[in-house]
Each structure stands twice: as structure tokens, then as C-alpha cells.
Write an enzyme that holds these catalytic residues in place. Sequence first.
Site, PDB file in Angstrom:
ATOM      1  N   GLU A 167      -7.991   4.997  -0.498  1.00  0.00           N
ATOM      2  CA  GLU A 167      -9.204   4.393  -1.227  1.00  0.00           C
ATOM      3  C   GLU A 167      -9.026   2.706  -1.608  1.00  0.00           C
ATOM      4  OE1 GLU A 167     -11.166   2.400  -4.494  1.00  0.00           O
ATOM      5  OE2 GLU A 167      -8.707   3.033  -4.976  1.00  0.00           O
TER       6      GLU A 167
ATOM      7  N   ASP B 265      -3.260   7.141  -2.561  1.00  0.00           N
ATOM      8  CA  ASP B 265      -2.490   6.001  -1.915  1.00  0.00           C
ATOM      9  C   ASP B 265      -1.789   5.859  -3.132  1.00  0.00           C
ATOM     10  OD1 ASP B 265      -5.412   5.849  -2.369  1.00  0.00           O
ATOM     11  OD2 ASP B 265      -5.518   4.360  -0.844  1.00  0.00           O
TER      12      ASP B 265
HETATM   13 NI    NI Z   1      -7.226   3.481  -8.590  1.00  0.00          NI
END
Ligand code: NI
Length: 396
Positions: free
Chosen positions: A141, A83
Site C-alpha cells: 500500500e 506492508d
Molecule cells: Ni497506512
Amino acid sequence: MSILLQDLDALVEQVKDDVVRWRRYLHQHPELSFQEHETAQFVYDTLTSFEVYELSRPTPTSVVARLKGSRPGPVLALRADMDALPIQEENTFEFASTRPGVMHACGHDGHTAILLGVAKALASCRDQLQGEVHFIFQHAEELFPGGAQQLVDAGVMEGVDFVVGAHLWANEQVGKVLVKAGSLMAAPDAFYLTIRGRGGHAAYPHATVDPIAIGAQVVTNLQHIASRHVDPLQPIVVSVTQFHAGTAHNIIPETAELCGTVRTLSPALREQVPKWMERIIRGITEAHGASYEFRYERGYRAVINDEEVTARVRDALIRVFGEEIVQEATPTMGGEDFSAYQTAAPGTFFFIAAGNRDKGIVYPHHHPRFTVDEDALPMGVRAFLGIIGSFCGPTA
Ligand code: NI
């Protein structure tokens, strides 16, 4: 030494250009956490083209690829996050983000490209594999509750014996990999506090309960947690990062809203901090006749690397890079949801240095001008292939 490792130079060379090309493509097309639809599709299609992987999509924007060796052996999971962040990129290179307000400003584009390169290289020498390698291409994340826990809940760690992940690390000069057993990254918790006083005319403060003056005391006293409650050798951060109150110069407001972050490496300390915080908040607000609402939100767990797996990974890295390049990592108060995998299997997380002062690659992670030295990418491929060779190679 395993055959996989003897072929290492050729394997890295074979995928090096692809990895740079993939990283640039991903960098140009960043997607925010939980919205990585095109990225996941790109990863899925690229993995499909290697022809040997068993692929699955545990959640809408994640991909898992499995490769079974010809002989039995351990199951090793490798993880890359995919991401990007809500940042307007200020880099001007040709592969800068094409999407306004979205940017790969943490290096996850590189993580994904590295693991794709490892998967491609491994496909060409699968006959040497003992056991199984699972590639986890993880979404989200950067945004709590994070993709890692969702994937663990979806069962991606079932049957996995060891898990290894890495982060490109721009804080360190390219040319080394950094490993550490034990605590490496912090548990990033958040807190939200409302102080409720009694508003009124600023010319008559005695008739009010001023939440700004009380809030200022709270902010000051919270500093005592790090400076006076905790052993100076124990890392901790308690930061108030927002303080909102008031509407005009002549009004004492009714409430003040504060929030901030708490970061700890020790799980025991993490349990204790919210209790200290609330005792301070309660004491100060009561002393001055105000009330409060306090909400403490637990973020990711701390990344605590397994001693044994870390030792094996360190040895594997020394074998493929030499002693000089493999160094001890300094713990950081940043957070990482890789910790979710570590609750399901012993694992380790390490850093691949990716900064370069000579090339002007000096901006920190999450900065609009963040980038990584692409020389770190083949090092990442080499590192993971070395780890696979060590855990699942023919002589392992
Ligand atoms: Ni990172």
C-alpha cells in the site's frame, strides 16, 4: 437482528488474544512493499488452519480468502494491507521490529491481524452466512503504483458487490470509529521540475541565468495555487519538498532540481492543478531566460466513499457499538490505494481510532515511535463482524 450479531461478544472474545498475538508477531517481522513474502505465507498458513477458506495468491505477496455461505446473497470484500516502511524503529517494547531499518509504522500489522481474527470468527459461524465474504490481504500500500491496482487488474474484484476497508488511526483517541461519506483521503500526486539556466562565476551574475533565483520565484509563486487559485473551502496541498542546486559558494549552477507533492480531494481540481503549475513555471522561467522540464506523476486516486454503502456501514457500526462511538471522520490529505477497489465496486473506508494519550501512544503514522493501542484491535474485529452481519447476515 441477525444471529451473527447476537453472537458478537462471544465471537470477538474467542479471537481477541489471537489478534494481539498475530499483530505482535507481524510487528516483529516487518517487510517492505512488494517484498511481503513471509507475511503473505504467514497469512496463508493461518487462514489454512481455519479449514473453511478457498485461498488464492493473485500476486507473489498477496492472499485472497473466500468463504461462501450456505445461501445466496451479496459478495462483500474486506481488505487489509500488510506492508511495512523503511524506518528504523525506536520503540523498545519486547515485540519491536527485529529487522534493522524496517518497521510497521502505519498499523498495517494491526490491519492484517484484525482481518485474520474476523476470518477465524466467521469460520465458526459460516452456517449463518448468506452470500460470500472475500478477504483481501494486500501487499504494497505504501509504495506507488501500489498493490491494490495490481489486485484489481488480477481480477480480485470480479463478482464483488461491495468493498470495505479500515485504517487504525492513531491521530484519534481509542474508543471510537470514524465514518464519512464522500471524499475522505486525498489523491497524492508528485511532481519533478528541472530549471535549466546558464551557469558561471558567481562574481559575474549578469553573464549567467541563475536557476536558484528563478527556482525561488517558482517556489513562492506555486503558493498562489492554494492561496489564490482555489476556493478556500476546497482542500489542497501544493508543497515543494526538495530543492537541489549548486556545488560551491562561488559558482552559479547550470540547473536546479525541485520536486514535491500535490494533494487534492476533488477529481476536477486534481485535473486542473498541473495546468496552473505549468503556466506559473513557464511564465517565470521564460521571463528570466531559463528553460524547464516538468513531470507530473499521478498517484493513487482520492478515496471517495459511496453514499449508500457508507450509510449501511454506519448503521451496522451503530448497531454493534452504539451511537456514541460512531463519529464523523475528518478528511485527511494522506493517500490510500484503497481507492483502486472503489473503481470496481461501491465501497467505503473508515478509521478505527487507535491513539491513547494516557498510554503515551501519541506519535503520528510513519514516525519511528509510532504504535497503536491494542484495545483498538478487538474493536476492529467487532466492526468488521458487524458489517458482515449487516451485509451477509441471515436477515440481511
Ligand atoms: Ni497506512
